[in-house]
Design an enzyme around this catalytic site. Structure first.
Site: not given
Ligand code: PGA
Length: 248
Positions: A11-13, A95, A97, A165, A171, A210, A231-232
């Site tokens: 997930n590149w956000k 998600h 966010e 999650e 993150g 993470s 994500g990251g």
């Molecule tokens: P992260 O994000 O791996 O940067 O913790 C995961 C996500 O939000 O899907």
């Protein structure tokens, strides 16, 4: 029971410019022998170019969100049909966010999952508890409520992936302990089985929060963990490929 084929999804956000397509090329080149399905959800601006030039059996692309309507007067929104038309095969819905930044409710997430299915997309539907909910011992209740409220009735193994999650792990560099992941995933599987019967055994449950090359192998080996939402660490091909190498 035999393990399900895992899905490792990035997930590149709100990250990635056209030059980032090089990372996607490197990911594609690195997964020819992957033991899992691999997907990347780049920002909407990159989806069509990524999907048209790099989509193949090994690497799938998807959206990070979709609107509930197929088209219409909704400035700034992108429909599931548009994601599919751009070459997307899946879409993330719910998600944390989006739930936090845009006030998305379980009911809205449910409608988005139905929109995804209408367009023929796989829905990766995210659930997870906040730090306060975990500390007050509400985790399993919260997961149950989110599952009940946001998963539509016609869920099956081909159209749905659940991403567990924990919000406090996204993150932050913090990951849930193996015992906590085992408990949460077993609970999710049990609730899905109550509702969908034997079909629930085939619905993949990803862990997210993470995930990195250094912890992926341990997490992906846990029971009822059928992949990861990353994500990251999905932004750099080397990191993402390191996670993919950890699939059992
Ligand atoms: P992260 O994000 O791996 O940067 O913790 C995961 C996500 O939000 O899907």
């Amino acid at each position: 029971m035999a393990r399900l084929r895992q899905l490792i999804a990035g997930n590149w956000k709100m990250n990635g410019l056209r030059k980032s397509l090089d990372e996607l090329r490197a990911i594609k080149a690195g997964i020819a022998d992957a033991r899992c399905d691999v997907a990347i959800c780049p920002p909407a601006t990159l989806l069509a170019e990524a999907a048209w030039t790099l989509n193949d059996g090994n690497l799938l692309f998807g959206g990070q969100d979709c609107a509930i309507d197929a088209s219409g007067a909704h400035t700034g929104d992108i429909s599931a049909e548009m994601v599919a038309d751009a070459g997307g095969k899946l879409v993330i819905v719910g998600h944390s966010e989006r739930r936090t930044d845009h006030g998305e409710t379980d009911a809205l997430v449910r409608a988005k999952a139905e929109a995804a299915w209408r367009a023929g997309l796989l829905a990766i539907l995210c659930i997870g508890e906040t730090k306060a909910q975990r500390e007050s011992d509400q985790t399993l209740d919260v997961l149950e409520q989110q599952l009940w409220g946001s998963v539509p009735d016609k869920a099956d193994a081909a159209n749905l992936v659940i991403a567990y999650e924990p919000v406090w792990a996204i993150g932050t560099g913090l990951t849930a302990s193996s015992d906590d992941i085992i408990a949460a995933h077993a609970h999710i599987r049990a609730r899905l089985t109550n509702r969908f019967g034997p079909e629930a055994a085939g619905i993949r449950i990803q862990y997210g929060g993470s995930v990195k090359p250094g912890n992926a192998r341990e997490i992906l080996a846990l029971p009822n963990v059928d992949g990861a939402l990353v994500g990251g660490a999905s932004l750099k091909a080397a990191d993402f490929l390191g996670i993919i190498a950890g699939t059992p």
